[in-house]
Design an enzyme around this catalytic site. Sequence first.
Site, PDB file in Angstrom:
ATOM      1  N   ARG A   1       0.833  -1.214   0.000  1.00  0.00           N
ATOM      2  CA  ARG A   1       0.000   0.000   0.000  1.00  0.00           C
ATOM      3  C   ARG A   1       0.866   1.262   0.000  1.00  0.00           C
ATOM      4  O   ARG A   1       0.583   2.243   0.709  1.00  0.00           O
ATOM      5  CB  ARG A   1      -0.934   0.032   1.220  1.00  0.00           C
ATOM      6  CG  ARG A   1      -1.790  -1.187   1.407  1.00  0.00           C
ATOM      7  CD  ARG A   1      -2.908  -1.327   0.394  1.00  0.00           C
ATOM      8  NE  ARG A   1      -3.787  -2.414   0.752  1.00  0.00           N
ATOM      9  CZ  ARG A   1      -3.620  -3.683   0.344  1.00  0.00           C
ATOM     10  NH1 ARG A   1      -2.627  -4.010  -0.475  1.00  0.00           N
ATOM     11  NH2 ARG A   1      -4.469  -4.616   0.725  1.00  0.00           N
TER      12      ARG A   1
ATOM     13  N   SER B   1     -10.762   0.159   4.062  1.00  0.00           N
ATOM     14  CA  SER B   1      -9.990  -0.067   5.297  1.00  0.00           C
ATOM     15  C   SER B   1      -9.525   1.274   5.834  1.00  0.00           C
ATOM     16  O   SER B   1      -8.835   2.017   5.129  1.00  0.00           O
ATOM     17  CB  SER B   1      -8.756  -0.915   5.012  1.00  0.00           C
ATOM     18  OG  SER B   1      -9.141  -2.105   4.402  1.00  0.00           O
TER      19      SER B   1
ATOM     20  N   GLU C   1      -5.063   4.618   6.768  1.00  0.00           N
ATOM     21  CA  GLU C   1      -4.684   4.409   5.361  1.00  0.00           C
ATOM     22  C   GLU C   1      -5.055   5.607   4.470  1.00  0.00           C
ATOM     23  O   GLU C   1      -4.237   6.024   3.653  1.00  0.00           O
ATOM     24  CB  GLU C   1      -5.357   3.130   4.835  1.00  0.00           C
ATOM     25  CG  GLU C   1      -4.912   2.795   3.430  1.00  0.00           C
ATOM     26  CD  GLU C   1      -5.501   1.496   2.928  1.00  0.00           C
ATOM     27  OE1 GLU C   1      -5.018   0.432   3.331  1.00  0.00           O
ATOM     28  OE2 GLU C   1      -6.442   1.555   2.116  1.00  0.00           O
TER      29      GLU C   1
END
Length: 332
Positions: free
Chosen positions: A162, A232, A327
């Site tokens: 990520r 998320s 995130e």
Amino acid sequence: MLQQHFPLTDRNTLRLVSEASAYAGFRSLAELIQLQGYATRAQLPLRVLGGGSNVLLSEKVNALVVQSESCRIQLVMQNDEVSLVDVDAGMNWHQWVEQSIAFGHGIENLALIPGTVGAAPVQNIGAYGVEVGEFIDSVTGYQLSTRQLRTFSAAECRFGYRDSVFKRELRNDFVILRVRFRLPRRFSPVVSYAPLNSLNAAEITPASLIQAVTDIRMSKLPDPANVPNAGSFFQNPVVSDECARQLAARYPDLPVYAQPHGAKLAAGWLIDQCGFRGKPFGPVAMYEKQALVLTTSSGATLADVRALQKRVQDSVYEKFGVWLEPEPQLFA
Ligand code: FAD
Ligand code: NAP
């Protein structure tokens, strides 16, 4: 067309109340350069937004916010092994996944991820054991500080979990205009993750894999059109092997996944154990079916989100000694 005082509440999937000083869509590099000229004269920074599915918008975004409106797909080269395909930044990600199987394979597991092609390399989107960086040949865009068109090879994108160079050194300085995909023509489905490993690998087709991923996601994840969310909310923490061993000894049910360096813990499980699942805190809550997803209701602001973020971080740290990082990126 450039618009002043532009509401962004409908342009982010958390539906956070937000307004930009100015806003414009662009269809070409020439238009983007014109907009940069305007931003310089108005003494505003230029910020690029995609589908708004991985951002935390402040109530006032003091910037010229731009969005790519270019959605072309172009086959560049094809041989027996591989297809190279250029896709413009404004293309909807899921629509591209559906069309990609006419050229080659690999990104089927990334079906139904919201957002645009231009944002996909930024956090190297991933799901069900596949990361987009594995199928990117290069990324082309415009660097605001040097006013230059640049192409980054996959190695130069420095894709990680990520993560990429666009999220780090080039944050707020690089507008991705198109992504070149390198898609193998042979279909080798990745079905190692639990919900997919019940599929019969010999019978799966690219289209049925996309459908299976779509069905699983629809059954588990809230549709941002009905329940505002940004997927998320926290990254899964990667901890040392020793830390993972100690936690697993105390919590035998803790999901732990070995990594090249250390071990990945399921952040959703940690949050659930702290009792946050489905409990509202004003207009924000951690989703009842997946504690990793933060949802909002009408009128929520960045301050509401930050308050729950802090509560969750503190509780998880107190119980497990692990610090969770959000995130979605702050967009201010
Ligand atoms: P935005 O949210 O608009 O932007 C994200 C960041 O990228 C910002 O910093 C922005 O400035 C930058 N950016 C956007 N466009 C460009 C551009 N053209 N050039 C340079 N920078 C740009 N993510 C996963 O990895 N895996 C998942 O499985 C997943 N599932 C999700 C499920 C749901 C229900 C939701 C709501 C989100 C999910 N996400 C997932 C997160 C999100 O969808 C992805 O990160 C997606 O790539 C964000 O795309 P976007 O166009 O909405 O980007
Ligand atoms: P899940 O299946 O409930 O699993 C929870 C977590 O465990 C996932 O985050 C995943 O990590 C990890 N995991 C599960 N099986 C694994 C395996 N075999 N090997 C390594 N790690 C494993 O997760 P979910 O919430 O339903 O999501 C399914 C997939 O979609 C995941 O890959 C997830 O990342 C992705 N997703 C991402 C977002 C986002 O916004 N980033 C939102 C929804 C779904 P990984 O996350 O590292 O894969």
